[in-house]
Design a protein around this motif. Structure first.
Motif, PDB file in Angstrom:
ATOM      1  N   THR A   1       0.756  -1.139  -0.050  1.00 28.82           N
ATOM      2  CA  THR A   1      -0.056   0.014   0.047  1.00 28.82           C
ATOM      3  C   THR A   1       0.907   1.174  -0.130  1.00 28.82           C
ATOM      4  OG1 THR A   1      -0.132   0.026   2.438  1.00 28.82           O
ATOM      5  CG2 THR A   1      -1.999  -1.223   1.204  1.00 28.82           C
ATOM      6  N   TYR A   2       0.351   2.234  -0.584  1.00 25.47           N
ATOM      7  CA  TYR A   2       1.093   3.623  -0.588  1.00 25.47           C
ATOM      8  C   TYR A   2       0.323   4.817  -0.677  1.00 25.47           C
ATOM      9  CZ  TYR A   2      -0.508   3.390  -5.333  1.00 25.47           C
ATOM     10  OH  TYR A   2      -1.170   3.584  -6.820  1.00 25.47           O
ATOM     11  N   GLN A   3       0.900   5.788  -0.167  1.00 21.06           N
ATOM     12  CA  GLN A   3       0.122   7.327  -0.369  1.00 21.06           C
ATOM     13  C   GLN A   3       0.828   8.141  -1.086  1.00 21.06           C
ATOM     14  OE1 GLN A   3      -0.485   8.277   3.832  1.00 21.06           O
ATOM     15  NE2 GLN A   3      -2.371   6.963   3.954  1.00 21.06           N
ATOM     16  N   VAL A   4       0.195   8.896  -1.962  1.00 23.27           N
ATOM     17  CA  VAL A   4       0.816   9.779  -2.897  1.00 23.27           C
ATOM     18  C   VAL A   4       0.477  11.180  -2.442  1.00 23.27           C
ATOM     19  CG1 VAL A   4       1.492  10.749  -5.260  1.00 23.27           C
ATOM     20  CG2 VAL A   4       1.231   8.284  -4.858  1.00 23.27           C
ATOM     21  N   THR A   5       1.393  12.389  -2.372  1.00 26.38           N
ATOM     22  CA  THR A   5       1.480  13.634  -1.969  1.00 26.38           C
ATOM     23  C   THR A   5       2.295  14.196  -3.067  1.00 26.38           C
ATOM     24  OG1 THR A   5       0.713  13.196   0.278  1.00 26.38           O
ATOM     25  CG2 THR A   5       1.261  15.524  -0.481  1.00 26.38           C
ATOM     26  N   GLY A   6       1.759  15.043  -4.053  1.00 22.51           N
ATOM     27  CA  GLY A   6       2.465  15.736  -5.091  1.00 22.51           C
ATOM     28  C   GLY A   6       3.905  14.752  -5.652  1.00 22.51           C
ATOM     29  N   PRO A   7       4.918  15.077  -5.436  1.00 15.73           N
ATOM     30  CA  PRO A   7       6.098  14.203  -5.863  1.00 15.73           C
ATOM     31  C   PRO A   7       6.547  13.083  -4.930  1.00 15.73           C
ATOM     32  CG  PRO A   7       6.833  16.225  -5.208  1.00 15.73           C
ATOM     33  CD  PRO A   7       5.158  16.380  -5.043  1.00 15.73           C
ATOM     34  N   ILE A   8       6.034  13.043  -3.921  1.00 13.59           N
ATOM     35  CA  ILE A   8       6.283  12.032  -2.946  1.00 13.59           C
ATOM     36  C   ILE A   8       5.244  10.910  -2.647  1.00 13.59           C
ATOM     37  CG2 ILE A   8       6.884  11.803  -0.239  1.00 13.59           C
ATOM     38  CD1 ILE A   8       7.420  14.795  -0.132  1.00 13.59           C
ATOM     39  N   VAL A   9       5.867   9.683  -2.538  1.00 13.65           N
ATOM     40  CA  VAL A   9       5.169   8.548  -2.388  1.00 13.65           C
ATOM     41  C   VAL A   9       5.505   7.765  -0.988  1.00 13.65           C
ATOM     42  CG1 VAL A   9       6.370   6.875  -3.668  1.00 13.65           C
ATOM     43  CG2 VAL A   9       4.187   6.332  -3.208  1.00 13.65           C
ATOM     44  N   VAL A  10       4.687   7.542  -0.220  1.00  9.77           N
ATOM     45  CA  VAL A  10       5.244   6.797   0.958  1.00  9.77           C
ATOM     46  C   VAL A  10       4.485   5.352   1.079  1.00  9.77           C
ATOM     47  CG1 VAL A  10       4.732   6.998   3.506  1.00  9.77           C
ATOM     48  CG2 VAL A  10       4.605   8.910   2.547  1.00  9.77           C
ATOM     49  N   TYR A  11       5.363   4.389   0.863  1.00  7.28           N
ATOM     50  CA  TYR A  11       5.134   3.089   0.937  1.00  7.28           C
ATOM     51  C   TYR A  11       4.808   2.804   2.448  1.00  7.28           C
ATOM     52  CZ  TYR A  11       6.460   3.021  -3.916  1.00  7.28           C
ATOM     53  OH  TYR A  11       6.683   3.357  -5.049  1.00  7.28           O
ATOM     54  N   THR A  12       3.405   2.366   2.827  1.00 11.03           N
ATOM     55  CA  THR A  12       2.996   2.244   4.142  1.00 11.03           C
ATOM     56  C   THR A  12       3.141   0.925   4.730  1.00 11.03           C
ATOM     57  OG1 THR A  12       0.680   2.362   3.404  1.00 11.03           O
ATOM     58  CG2 THR A  12       1.711   4.637   4.101  1.00 11.03           C
ATOM     59  N   HIS A  13       2.770  -0.390   3.658  1.00 14.86           N
ATOM     60  CA  HIS A  13       2.545  -1.562   4.169  1.00 14.86           C
ATOM     61  C   HIS A  13       2.783  -2.789   3.168  1.00 14.86           C
ATOM     62  CE1 HIS A  13       0.916  -4.483   7.107  1.00 14.86           C
ATOM     63  NE2 HIS A  13       0.206  -5.053   6.084  1.00 14.86           N
TER      64      HIS A  13
ATOM     65  N   LYS B   1       8.208   7.810 -12.414  1.00 12.36           N
ATOM     66  CA  LYS B   1       7.211   8.922 -12.234  1.00 12.36           C
ATOM     67  C   LYS B   1       8.066  10.016 -11.474  1.00 12.36           C
ATOM     68  CE  LYS B   1       3.076   6.349 -12.319  1.00 12.36           C
ATOM     69  NZ  LYS B   1       1.954   5.669 -11.312  1.00 12.36           N
ATOM     70  N   ALA B   2       9.452   9.785 -11.289  1.00 12.58           N
ATOM     71  CA  ALA B   2      10.270  10.924 -10.548  1.00 12.58           C
ATOM     72  C   ALA B   2       9.825  11.224  -9.293  1.00 12.58           C
ATOM     73  CB  ALA B   2      10.544  11.943 -11.520  1.00 12.58           C
ATOM     74  N   ARG B   3       9.544  10.254  -8.432  1.00 17.23           N
ATOM     75  CA  ARG B   3       9.008  10.294  -6.996  1.00 17.23           C
ATOM     76  C   ARG B   3      10.021  10.405  -6.089  1.00 17.23           C
ATOM     77  NH1 ARG B   3       3.108   7.645  -7.832  1.00 17.23           N
ATOM     78  NH2 ARG B   3       1.902   9.633  -8.642  1.00 17.23           N
ATOM     79  N   THR B   4       9.997  10.932  -5.066  1.00 13.81           N
ATOM     80  CA  THR B   4      10.687  10.511  -3.972  1.00 13.81           C
ATOM     81  C   THR B   4      10.061   9.857  -3.082  1.00 13.81           C
ATOM     82  OG1 THR B   4      11.626  12.968  -3.991  1.00 13.81           O
ATOM     83  CG2 THR B   4      11.816  11.745  -1.845  1.00 13.81           C
ATOM     84  N   VAL B   5      10.859   8.736  -2.652  1.00 16.37           N
ATOM     85  CA  VAL B   5      10.082   7.649  -1.627  1.00 16.37           C
ATOM     86  C   VAL B   5      10.340   7.882  -0.270  1.00 16.37           C
ATOM     87  CG1 VAL B   5      10.346   5.021  -1.274  1.00 16.37           C
ATOM     88  CG2 VAL B   5      10.350   6.004  -3.614  1.00 16.37           C
ATOM     89  N   VAL B   6       9.395   7.670   0.537  1.00 15.62           N
ATOM     90  CA  VAL B   6       9.608   7.569   1.946  1.00 15.62           C
ATOM     91  C   VAL B   6       9.298   6.099   2.362  1.00 15.62           C
ATOM     92  CG1 VAL B   6       8.779   8.308   4.217  1.00 15.62           C
ATOM     93  CG2 VAL B   6       8.942  10.101   2.194  1.00 15.62           C
ATOM     94  N   PRO B   7       9.982   5.362   2.819  1.00 14.61           N
ATOM     95  CA  PRO B   7       9.725   3.768   3.153  1.00 14.61           C
ATOM     96  C   PRO B   7       9.342   3.576   4.719  1.00 14.61           C
ATOM     97  CG  PRO B   7      12.051   4.103   3.143  1.00 14.61           C
ATOM     98  CD  PRO B   7      11.497   5.491   2.948  1.00 14.61           C
ATOM     99  N   MET B   8       7.887   3.989   4.866  1.00 15.04           N
ATOM    100  CA  MET B   8       7.464   3.687   6.101  1.00 15.04           C
ATOM    101  C   MET B   8       7.297   2.419   6.585  1.00 15.04           C
ATOM    102  SD  MET B   8       4.498   6.548   7.015  1.00 15.04           S
ATOM    103  CE  MET B   8       3.755   5.531   8.247  1.00 15.04           C
ATOM    104  N   CYS B   9       6.850   1.488   5.569  1.00 13.30           N
ATOM    105  CA  CYS B   9       6.836   0.057   5.656  1.00 13.30           C
ATOM    106  C   CYS B   9       8.303  -0.753   6.264  1.00 13.30           C
ATOM    107  CB  CYS B   9       6.160  -0.602   4.529  1.00 13.30           C
ATOM    108  SG  CYS B   9       6.405  -2.465   4.195  1.00 13.30           S
TER     109      CYS B   9
END
Length: 100
Positions: free
Chosen positions: A28-40, A67-75
């Motif tokens: 699962t993920y959430q996208v905000t602008g150019p940032i994607v957070v991988y949550t689980h 998609k030139a996104r920055t990844v935040v790996p919360m998972c």
């Protein structure tokens, strides 16, 4: 065994299916602008230790790169997977600053 991974943006997740089409896992993920957070990441117990989680993580990271996104790996799984795959390091936000 090969797993097909597809992005299902309306559900905010990547889905992995086996060769017969049976669901094997999701990331699962959430996208905000150019940032994607991988949550689980969750793998069906019948498919554990068969590479489903890795297939999901690789597909997610390849998608972020495309998609030139920055990844935040919360998972925790994705964070650990990234430690073993330095080829994706340039996509990962490793530091944060507190906004006052």
């Amino acid at each position: 065994m090969e797993f097909a991974v597809t992005d299902v943006p309306e559900k905010g997740r990547f889905e992995a299916r086996d060769e017969s089409g049976a669901p094997a896992g999701v990331l699962t993920y959430q996208v905000t602008g150019p940032i994607v957070v991988y949550t689980h990441t969750e793998v069906d117990p019948a498919f554990e230790r068969q590479g489903v989680g890795s297939a999901l993580a690789r597909a997610a990271m390849d998608d972020a790169r495309a998609k030139a996104r920055t990844v935040v790996p919360m998972c925790p799984f994705v964070a650990e997977w990234l430690d073993k795959h330095p080829e994706y390091e340039s996509l990962v936000a490793r530091t944060t600053r507190r906004v006052k």
